[in-house]
Design an enzyme around this catalytic site. Structure first.
Site, PDB file in Angstrom:
ATOM      1  N   CYS A   9       1.199  -1.125  -0.051  1.00  0.00           N
ATOM      2  CA  CYS A   9      -0.126  -0.284  -0.383  1.00  0.00           C
ATOM      3  C   CYS A   9       0.751   1.317   0.124  1.00  0.00           C
ATOM      4  O   CYS A   9       1.588   1.152   0.855  1.00  0.00           O
ATOM      5  CB  CYS A   9      -0.603   0.366   1.139  1.00  0.00           C
ATOM      6  N   GLU A  10       0.750   2.082  -0.558  1.00  0.00           N
ATOM      7  CA  GLU A  10       1.686   3.132  -1.059  1.00  0.00           C
ATOM      8  C   GLU A  10       1.133   4.054   0.058  1.00  0.00           C
ATOM      9  O   GLU A  10       1.733   5.102   0.309  1.00  0.00           O
ATOM     10  CB  GLU A  10       0.812   4.411  -2.152  1.00  0.00           C
ATOM     11  N   HIS A  11      -0.128   4.323   0.971  1.00  0.00           N
ATOM     12  CA  HIS A  11       0.046   5.078   1.817  1.00  0.00           C
ATOM     13  C   HIS A  11       0.739   4.661   3.265  1.00  0.00           C
ATOM     14  O   HIS A  11       0.946   5.534   3.769  1.00  0.00           O
ATOM     15  CB  HIS A  11      -1.871   4.955   2.307  1.00  0.00           C
ATOM     16  N   HIS A  12       0.658   3.924   3.666  1.00  0.00           N
ATOM     17  CA  HIS A  12       1.474   2.979   4.780  1.00  0.00           C
ATOM     18  C   HIS A  12       2.567   2.621   4.402  1.00  0.00           C
ATOM     19  O   HIS A  12       3.527   1.845   6.045  1.00  0.00           O
ATOM     20  CB  HIS A  12       0.257   2.449   5.673  1.00  0.00           C
TER      21      HIS A  12
ATOM     22  N   GLN B 106      -5.626  -0.632  -4.207  1.00  0.00           N
ATOM     23  CA  GLN B 106      -6.307  -1.433  -4.975  1.00  0.00           C
ATOM     24  C   GLN B 106      -7.094  -1.147  -6.144  1.00  0.00           C
ATOM     25  O   GLN B 106      -7.033  -2.231  -6.937  1.00  0.00           O
ATOM     26  CB  GLN B 106      -6.918  -2.326  -4.025  1.00  0.00           C
TER      27      GLN B 106
ATOM     28  N   HIS C  94      -5.858  -5.661   3.865  1.00  0.00           N
ATOM     29  CA  HIS C  94      -4.862  -4.907   4.009  1.00  0.00           C
ATOM     30  C   HIS C  94      -4.553  -5.053   5.176  1.00  0.00           C
ATOM     31  O   HIS C  94      -5.034  -4.461   6.319  1.00  0.00           O
ATOM     32  CB  HIS C  94      -5.299  -3.663   3.345  1.00  0.00           C
TER      33      HIS C  94
ATOM     34  N   CYS D 276      -3.072  -2.276   5.931  1.00  0.00           N
ATOM     35  CA  CYS D 276      -2.912  -1.469   7.022  1.00  0.00           C
ATOM     36  C   CYS D 276      -4.443  -0.745   7.298  1.00  0.00           C
ATOM     37  O   CYS D 276      -4.718  -0.012   8.452  1.00  0.00           O
ATOM     38  CB  CYS D 276      -2.635   0.073   6.213  1.00  0.00           C
TER      39      CYS D 276
END
Length: 206
Positions: free
Chosen positions: A97-100, A138, A166, A168
């Site tokens: 995941c690019e956010h976390h 995703q 996920h 996250c």
């Protein structure tokens, strides 16, 4: 480092052995600093080689930036008059995941209806892996797989469904361990509801 730009943002980073060694070395420096900032003793026996290990792991987990998914499909394109649905389901994948920068993983299901050309069945999971081995969300992963197959094979239609867990959501935040996220995207003949329903029925069957 050179970057090959192709349609729809399919870009591949080409690195020499020397460049790759420098990238890993630079990453290791940052991971060493991160461990230190977190309050750990970077000189502790179990952590001495950790920055290097993590650097190599991250290069592996993001190797999709250095691979061309369209080239993979083109490497096994064959002219064929078959015009029925081709399905490869339950394709295991792992992404970040690019956010976390925490993992998400699950299964991808792909269908396409050929228009003069088919591709080797093993190439579809490889396309999934290439896009998954990048920093992702995703929703974009689903669309990128669909676009690559549509643009390269030019079939009568493509449909992609992804089901994923996920970390996250499961390890932090709402901490819902049993949640599953499903995304889908489609083109061409799959815009017809009956065709989509046929695909969904086939991927649910055992």
């Amino acid at each position: 480092m050179s970057i090959l730009d192709t349609s729809k943002g399919y870009h591949t980073q080409k690195t020499s052995d020397e460049e790759e060694e420098k990238i890993i070395s630079d990453l290791a420096v940052h991971y060493k600093s991160t461990i230190d900032i977190l309050g750990e003793d970077i000189n502790r026996e179990g952590l001495v080689k950790t920055p290097q290990r993590v650097a190599k792991a991250m290069r592996f987990l993001t190797q999709g930036y250095r691979q061309d998914p369209a080239a993979v499909l083109r490497s096994a394109m064959f002219r064929e008059d078959y015009q029925q649905m081709v399905i490869v389901k339950d394709i295991d994948f792992y992404s970040m995941c690019e956010h976390h920068m925490l993992p998400f993983f699950g299964k991808a299901h792909i269908a396409y209806i050929p228009n003069k050309y088919i591709t080797g069945l093993s190439k579809l999971p490889r396309v999934v892996d290439i896009f998954a081995r990048r920093l992702q969300v995703q929703e974009r992963l689903t669309t990128e797989i669909k676009d690559c197959i549509q643009d390269t094979l030019n079939p009568m239609g493509v449909m992609v469904v992804i089901e994923a867990q996920h970390m996250c959501m499961q390890m932090r935040g709402v901490q819902k361990q049993n949640s599953i996220t499903t995304t889908s995207d489609f083109t061409g003949v799959f815009q017809d509801q009956r065709t989509r329903e046929e695909f969904m029925s086939l991927i649910r069957s055992k």
